[in-house]
Write a protein that holds these residues in place. Structure first.
Motif, mmCIF file in Angstrom:
data_model
loop_
_atom_site.group_PDB
_atom_site.id
_atom_site.type_symbol
_atom_site.label_atom_id
_atom_site.label_comp_id
_atom_site.label_asym_id
_atom_site.label_seq_id
_atom_site.Cartn_x
_atom_site.Cartn_y
_atom_site.Cartn_z
ATOM 1 N N LEU A 1 -4.040 0.793 -2.568
ATOM 2 C CA LEU A 1 -3.433 -0.481 -2.774
ATOM 3 C C LEU A 1 -2.663 -0.406 -4.031
ATOM 4 O O LEU A 1 -3.280 0.074 -5.180
ATOM 5 C CB LEU A 1 -4.709 -1.222 -3.120
ATOM 6 C CG LEU A 1 -4.424 -3.082 -3.348
ATOM 7 C CD1 LEU A 1 -3.558 -3.595 -2.157
ATOM 8 C CD2 LEU A 1 -5.449 -3.746 -3.518
ATOM 9 N N LEU B 1 3.599 0.868 2.856
ATOM 10 C CA LEU B 1 2.918 -0.193 3.844
ATOM 11 C C LEU B 1 2.789 -1.643 3.240
ATOM 12 O O LEU B 1 2.324 -1.490 2.348
ATOM 13 C CB LEU B 1 1.781 0.229 4.544
ATOM 14 C CG LEU B 1 1.867 1.569 5.391
ATOM 15 C CD1 LEU B 1 0.358 2.210 5.639
ATOM 16 C CD2 LEU B 1 2.644 1.164 6.785
ATOM 17 N N TYR C 1 0.841 -1.191 -0.052
ATOM 18 C CA TYR C 1 0.139 -0.016 0.110
ATOM 19 C C TYR C 1 0.946 1.298 0.063
ATOM 20 O O TYR C 1 1.887 1.290 0.730
ATOM 21 C CB TYR C 1 -0.866 0.236 1.250
ATOM 22 C CG TYR C 1 -2.047 -0.770 1.063
ATOM 23 C CD1 TYR C 1 -2.109 -1.930 1.498
ATOM 24 C CD2 TYR C 1 -3.187 -0.092 0.840
ATOM 25 C CE1 TYR C 1 -3.315 -2.943 1.577
ATOM 26 C CE2 TYR C 1 -4.492 -0.905 0.762
ATOM 27 C CZ TYR C 1 -4.565 -2.126 0.799
ATOM 28 O OH TYR C 1 -5.557 -3.026 1.007
ATOM 29 N N LEU D 1 4.498 7.103 2.674
ATOM 30 C CA LEU D 1 4.834 5.944 3.526
ATOM 31 C C LEU D 1 4.346 4.587 2.882
ATOM 32 O O LEU D 1 3.215 4.618 2.337
ATOM 33 C CB LEU D 1 3.974 6.143 4.780
ATOM 34 C CG LEU D 1 4.191 5.033 5.847
ATOM 35 C CD1 LEU D 1 5.569 4.804 6.418
ATOM 36 C CD2 LEU D 1 3.353 5.280 6.912
ATOM 37 N N GLN E 1 0.834 5.337 1.046
ATOM 38 C CA GLN E 1 0.194 6.168 1.984
ATOM 39 C C GLN E 1 0.745 7.633 1.706
ATOM 40 O O GLN E 1 1.717 7.784 2.279
ATOM 41 C CB GLN E 1 -0.016 5.803 3.348
ATOM 42 C CG GLN E 1 -0.997 6.850 4.142
ATOM 43 C CD GLN E 1 -1.030 6.457 5.640
ATOM 44 O OE1 GLN E 1 -0.278 6.117 6.093
ATOM 45 N NE2 GLN E 1 -2.328 6.635 6.113
ATOM 46 N N PRO F 1 -6.277 8.701 1.328
ATOM 47 C CA PRO F 1 -6.185 7.283 1.816
ATOM 48 C C PRO F 1 -5.476 6.447 1.321
ATOM 49 O O PRO F 1 -4.882 6.758 0.133
ATOM 50 C CB PRO F 1 -7.774 7.108 1.058
ATOM 51 C CG PRO F 1 -8.350 8.222 0.845
ATOM 52 C CD PRO F 1 -7.313 9.248 0.490
ATOM 53 N N LEU F 2 -5.243 5.283 2.312
ATOM 54 C CA LEU F 2 -4.165 4.388 1.515
ATOM 55 C C LEU F 2 -4.736 3.752 0.192
ATOM 56 O O LEU F 2 -5.780 3.656 -0.124
ATOM 57 C CB LEU F 2 -4.337 3.064 2.368
ATOM 58 C CG LEU F 2 -3.549 3.038 3.684
ATOM 59 C CD1 LEU F 2 -3.838 4.057 4.708
ATOM 60 C CD2 LEU F 2 -3.186 1.794 4.442
#
Lengths: 115, 112
Positions: free
Chosen positions: A45, A90, A35, A88, A37, A42-43
């Motif tokens: 995918l 993730l 993911y 970021l 960010q 929003p995160l």
């Protein structure tokens, strides 16, 4: 170690560099995810691997290249990135490749800065 | 296309208050819903998972409810503490085999 581990925690790279992000899960899960960010978004995918096969690629630019050599390890290879790729990143894992009814477990993330 | 919204975007409360965070989703055909907590610059920590057949889940001072028909979930935090300060994210899984769609989060500050 337990859970989902991401390395490095922080990465600064130039636009012409090549680097890789690593994710390792110790939960026996069979699906792993990347993911992104970005600030105030929003995160998003990026990639899904289920049983080591990529099942989804949400139109991510080719400068991001995932690799899943086995069910416990996931890499994100980076090359010729742009400053807007700073974010970021993730990693997450789950059972059955769909949350499996048990949801996701996330790593702590890699803070990437492209200069 | 599933969309997830969270209200409020930010919330600041004094310590000890009970509070409610809201999550709404546009497609009620979800597989499950998960609440996460994220500290600044860190990864996500799972708080509660509610499967589509369930109405609520509880963990300590946290209680999450799910109303699929109305496309809503609430996260109730009792007796808030400064350590609860974080961003709270909800995510819905749209049917088995598809992945989570995340909301933008609610940024919570609990003041001592």
């Amino acid at each position: 170690e337990t859970g989902v581990t991401q390395t490095p925690r922080h990465l600064v790279m130039g636009m012409t560099n090549k680097k890789s992000l690593k994710c390792e899960q110790h939960l026996g899960h069979n699906a792993m995810y990347w993911y992104k960010q970005s600030a105030k978004k929003p995160l998003e995918l990026m990639f899904v691997y289920s049983l080591e096969e990529r099942v989804e690629n949400n139109s991510v630019p080719s400068r991001f290249s995932p690799e899943c050599p086995n069910s416990s390890h996931l890499f994100l290879h980076l090359h010729t990135l742009q400053p807007e790729d700073s974010a970021l990143y993730l990693c997450a894992s789950s059972q059955d490749g769909a949350g499996g009814g048990y949801g996701y477990t996330f790593g702590s993330g890699t803070r990437l800065t492209v200069v | 296309k599933q969309e997830v919204t969270q209200i409020p975007a930010a919330l600041s409360v004094p310590e000890g208050e009970n509070l409610v965070l809201n999550c709404s989703f546009t497609d009620s055909a979800i597989y499950n819903l998960q609440w996460f907590r994220q500290d600044p610059g860190k990864g996500l920590t799972s708080l509660l998972l509610i499967q589509s057949s369930q109405r609520e889940q509880t963990s300590g001072r946290l209680n999450a409810s799910l109303d699929k028909s109305s496309g809503r979930s609430t996260l109730y935090i009792a007796a808030s503490q400064p350590g609860d300060s974080a961003t709270y994210l909800c995510a819905v899984e749209v049917n088995y085999g598809q992945n989570f769609v995340f909301g933008p989060g609610t940024r919570l500050s609990v003041l001592p």
